[in-house]
Design a protein around this motif. Structure first.
Motif, PDB file in Angstrom:
ATOM      1  N   LEU A 196       6.308 140.165  72.788  1.00 39.60           N
ATOM      2  CA  LEU A 196       6.181 141.396  73.580  1.00 39.60           C
ATOM      3  C   LEU A 196       7.551 141.936  73.978  1.00 39.60           C
ATOM      4  O   LEU A 196       7.824 143.130  73.855  1.00 39.60           O
ATOM      5  CB  LEU A 196       5.347 141.102  74.827  1.00 39.60           C
ATOM      6  CG  LEU A 196       4.702 142.295  75.511  1.00 39.60           C
ATOM      7  CD1 LEU A 196       3.689 142.945  74.598  1.00 39.60           C
ATOM      8  CD2 LEU A 196       4.029 141.861  76.802  1.00 39.60           C
ATOM      9  N   VAL A 197       8.414 141.056  74.438  1.00 42.52           N
ATOM     10  CA  VAL A 197       9.733 141.487  74.900  1.00 42.52           C
ATOM     11  C   VAL A 197      10.649 141.814  73.709  1.00 42.52           C
ATOM     12  O   VAL A 197      11.417 142.775  73.744  1.00 42.52           O
ATOM     13  CB  VAL A 197      10.365 140.401  75.811  1.00 42.52           C
ATOM     14  CG1 VAL A 197      11.819 140.714  76.124  1.00 42.52           C
ATOM     15  CG2 VAL A 197       9.573 140.300  77.105  1.00 42.52           C
ATOM     16  N   GLY A 198      10.541 141.053  72.640  1.00 42.87           N
ATOM     17  CA  GLY A 198      11.386 141.314  71.467  1.00 42.87           C
ATOM     18  C   GLY A 198      10.955 142.565  70.727  1.00 42.87           C
ATOM     19  O   GLY A 198      11.788 143.396  70.357  1.00 42.87           O
ATOM     20  N   GLY A 199       9.666 142.715  70.525  1.00 42.88           N
ATOM     21  CA  GLY A 199       9.164 143.894  69.797  1.00 42.88           C
ATOM     22  C   GLY A 199       7.993 143.518  68.918  1.00 42.88           C
ATOM     23  O   GLY A 199       8.191 143.026  67.802  1.00 42.88           O
ATOM     24  N   GLY A 202       7.496 148.868  72.940  1.00 44.27           N
ATOM     25  CA  GLY A 202       8.107 148.504  71.647  1.00 44.27           C
ATOM     26  C   GLY A 202       9.103 147.352  71.782  1.00 44.27           C
ATOM     27  O   GLY A 202       9.741 146.979  70.790  1.00 44.27           O
ATOM     28  N   GLY A 203       9.270 146.824  73.000  1.00 44.79           N
ATOM     29  CA  GLY A 203      10.199 145.719  73.219  1.00 44.79           C
ATOM     30  C   GLY A 203      11.649 146.139  73.053  1.00 44.79           C
ATOM     31  O   GLY A 203      11.963 147.334  73.051  1.00 44.79           O
ATOM     32  N   LEU A 258       6.629 144.316  82.866  1.00 45.42           N
ATOM     33  CA  LEU A 258       7.513 145.489  82.891  1.00 45.42           C
ATOM     34  C   LEU A 258       7.726 146.037  81.476  1.00 45.42           C
ATOM     35  O   LEU A 258       7.701 147.252  81.260  1.00 45.42           O
ATOM     36  CB  LEU A 258       8.867 145.126  83.529  1.00 45.42           C
ATOM     37  CG  LEU A 258       8.834 144.900  85.041  1.00 45.42           C
ATOM     38  CD1 LEU A 258      10.192 144.436  85.549  1.00 45.42           C
ATOM     39  CD2 LEU A 258       8.414 146.174  85.772  1.00 45.42           C
ATOM     40  N   PHE A 259       7.902 145.135  80.510  1.00 42.38           N
ATOM     41  CA  PHE A 259       8.071 145.586  79.124  1.00 42.38           C
ATOM     42  C   PHE A 259       6.786 146.250  78.623  1.00 42.38           C
ATOM     43  O   PHE A 259       6.841 147.293  77.966  1.00 42.38           O
ATOM     44  CB  PHE A 259       8.463 144.414  78.218  1.00 42.38           C
ATOM     45  CG  PHE A 259       9.946 144.304  78.027  1.00 42.38           C
ATOM     46  CD1 PHE A 259      10.586 144.978  76.987  1.00 42.38           C
ATOM     47  CD2 PHE A 259      10.719 143.541  78.888  1.00 42.38           C
ATOM     48  CE1 PHE A 259      11.958 144.888  76.819  1.00 42.38           C
ATOM     49  CE2 PHE A 259      12.094 143.441  78.729  1.00 42.38           C
ATOM     50  CZ  PHE A 259      12.721 144.115  77.682  1.00 42.38           C
ATOM     51  N   ALA A 260       5.636 145.634  78.934  1.00 43.82           N
ATOM     52  CA  ALA A 260       4.365 146.191  78.465  1.00 43.82           C
ATOM     53  C   ALA A 260       4.160 147.604  79.015  1.00 43.82           C
ATOM     54  O   ALA A 260       3.657 148.486  78.326  1.00 43.82           O
ATOM     55  CB  ALA A 260       3.211 145.281  78.872  1.00 43.82           C
ATOM     56  N   LEU A 261       4.586 147.817  80.272  1.00 46.36           N
ATOM     57  CA  LEU A 261       4.371 149.120  80.911  1.00 46.36           C
ATOM     58  C   LEU A 261       5.402 150.164  80.475  1.00 46.36           C
ATOM     59  O   LEU A 261       5.058 151.305  80.182  1.00 46.36           O
ATOM     60  CB  LEU A 261       4.430 148.973  82.435  1.00 46.36           C
ATOM     61  CG  LEU A 261       3.242 148.264  83.091  1.00 46.36           C
ATOM     62  CD1 LEU A 261       3.491 148.103  84.594  1.00 46.36           C
ATOM     63  CD2 LEU A 261       1.962 149.075  82.873  1.00 46.36           C
TER      64      LEU A 261
END
Lengths: 331, 241
Positions: A257-260, A305-306, A298-301
């Motif tokens: 999720l965080v990477g992409g 695209g990470g 936070l990344f999901a929101l």
């Protein structure tokens, strides 16, 4: 008239990244000669994270199969290794065979779980992981919560064992990256992305959706089982609650999720980030895990695209992109 | 032996019978338009013909071969392709990728992505555009093109004009007329626009509550009778008879 399609060309950035990756992996192969045991152990852990992230991204990022039960394969591979060693097989061949043996479970499992949709699949995989963990804990060999050590591997010279495990991990990551790249740049990549976008529509243009999902499920399971075997070889001790722990899925989800999600380089970046965060904040216990959750949310929101999405935007010029999967001839 | 035959087809959604006792027979170059009010069973019928929804009873044959038990992807390889309701493109993929993936999984033949771009020239400048960013008319063109590149013997088109501007509907039907003129496939079209369906079809199948309320060449029925069948009412002609 039959139209022949070709793979899209690689940009200069793509080839530069590939060359840099190859050099980096080659350096990792010689690193055990000069690095301290602690560094070798840390790098092995990083390789395991990369392997897990790449495997989970194959499943969720390309086929849309979000699983929170991939720890099934991490845990099972360790258990199979213990069983094989107990049967008299030497530890190193047992580590390889244990990974392969998990496919015997993954194959029939795929016939059941791949008929489920989205949330059903995710939950079913978690339930399966917990069920198999309970069954494994019934085996006297594992000694319930206590677990068991891989004594024969422990008898090996520690530095030699560390070196072998790191070399195997680097090799596994290299194979995983090349295999996933080739798979996803080919026909399977296009088909899996079509299924991810709309499975029913994919079926109505001739894609055998079950075949594609099963292929990706098995390749992803194999990646997780190899990671599980490497983890056991590195940690020596096998404890079912750790080996089948939900933390593995949390880490995989976080890294991708965080990477992409759905990018080739994203999982590698995510693994590096998780590794770095663990190094800095790992001693804060549950606060560290809560922090991981907050970062993922936070990344999901705000950056679905990470990191890769933040870098490339929506330009389709993502490095080593799978977007060039199939290119029709001009005219 | 007809190209495509459906006999006594029945489909269910759980306990609800959505399609009951439908039959049809089509030859290459022929167009059947399915009309009917919302909930009449048109889309379920089309999805069943495409293999997406299972048939509870009846038989579907293509070139004499029973394909009733075939799954969707097997029917595509047999020669049936569908452009589904709502277009259902692969929105994260480009127009080119949508077409090429379909071509890779369909049958080999004259319909290629390049030929689709000839029939729908408006797609030419958009081939590298993500499908999710297209207008309704452009999406419909891609959806039809995606079905065409599988080189079907029977093409199923669901709700062709739904949600499109009048200009876009004109464009899509002009392309369909061109495709039809080649007479290389049979066409089954679900259409809400009654006038459009009557003008385009060789045969109409008007459905009401899952059954065939009216079936035959459109010229053989009065407008009042078609309208009555469309809304599931008994018209004066049939009432008198």
């Amino acid at each position: 008239m039959t139209t022949r399609y070709r793979l899209g060309g690689l940009s200069r950035l793509d080839t530069t990244l590939m060359a840099a990756g190859a050099v980096l992996l080659a350096l990792l192969l010689v690193l055990p000669l000069v690095a301290s045991p602690l560094v070798v152990d840390k790098l092995t852990l990083l390789m395991i994270y990369v392997l897990l992230a790449v495997s989970w991204n194959l499943l969720a990022g390309f086929a849309g199969l979000v699983s929170v039960g991939q720890q099934t394969f991490v845990g099972l591979s360790g258990y199979f290794v213990l069983r094989l060693v107990e049967a008299g097989i030497a530890p190193l061949p047992a580590l390889a065979a244990g990974s392969a043996a998990v496919l015997v479970v993954a194959w029939p499992l795929s016939w059941i779980v791949l008929r489920l949709r989205a949330a059903e699949f995710a939950v079913a995989m978690w339930v399966i992981a917990e069920t198999i963990r309970s069954l494994v804990m019934f085996d006297p060999l594992v000694q319930g919560e206590t677990g068991r050590s891989l004594m024969t591997l422990n008898a090996m010279d520690a530095d030699l064992r560390r070196t072998i495990v790191l070399l195997a991990a680097v090799l596994a990551v290299s194979v995983a990256l090349v295999t996933s790249y080739r798979l996803l740049r080919g026909r399977l990549g296009g088909e899996s992305q079509a299924i991810r976008d709309d499975e029913e529509a994919a079926g109505s243009i001739g894609i055998d959706t079950l075949r594609v999902k099963r292929t990706i499920f098995l390749v992803s399971a194999l990646g997780c089982t190899v990671a599980g075997s490497l983890w056991l070889a590195s940690a020596i001790t096998y404890q079912p609650r750790t080996a089948f722990g939900i933390n593995w899925s949390v880490f995989m989800l976080f890294m991708v999720l965080v990477g992409g999600l759905g990018s080739f380089t994203g999982p590698v970046i995510g693994a590096l980030l998780l590794f770095a965060i663990q190094e800095v904040f790992g001693d804060y216990g549950s606060w560290y895990l809560a922090g991981l959750g907050v970062v993922a949310i936070l990344f999901a929101l705000y950056a679905p695209g990470g990191v890769v999405g933040l870098i490339t935007g929506r330009s389709l010029r993502e490095p080593l992109s799978m977007r060039k999967t199939l290119v029709a001839p001009r005219g | 032996m007809s190209l495509f035959t459906v006999e006594d087809l029945t489909c269910r959604h759980g306990l609800l019978t959505a399609v009951q006792g439908i039959g049809m027979s089509l030859e290459r170059g022929e167009v059947l338009c399915i009309i009917g009010a919302n909930g009449a069973g048109k889309t379920t019928l089309l999805r069943s013909l495409a293999g997406v929804h299972p048939a509870a009873l009846g038989r579907i044959s293509l070139s004499g071969r029973d394909i009733t038990g075939h799954r969707a992807h097997e029917r595509v390889r047999g020669g049936i392709a569908m452009s589904p309701e709502g277009r259902r493109l692969f929105y994260d993929l480009t127009v080119r990728e949508n077409l090429v993936i379909a071509a890779e999984n369909g049958r080999k033949g004259d319909w290629t992505p390049a030929r689709v771009l000839e029939v729908f020239p408006q797609l030419g400048p958009l081939v590298d555009q993500e499908a999710g960013k297209l207008s309704g008319g452009q999406r419909q063109a891609v959806a039809i093109g995606r079905a065409l590149v599988t080189n079907p013997d029977v093409i199923l088109l669901d709700e062709v004009s739904l949600g499109l501007s009048p200009a876009a509907v004109e464009g899509v039907y002009a392309a369909l007329a061109e495709i039809r003129s080649r007479r290389d496939m049979a066409m089954i079209v679900v259409e809400q626009d009654l006038n459009r369906a009557l003008g385009f079809a060789d045969t109409i199948l008007c459905m009401a509550e899952g059954r065939a309320a009216l079936q035959g060449p459109p010229g053989t029925f009065s407008r009042a009778r078609i309208t009555a069948a469309y809304f599931g009412m008994q018209d004066e002609e049939t009432a008198d008879a």
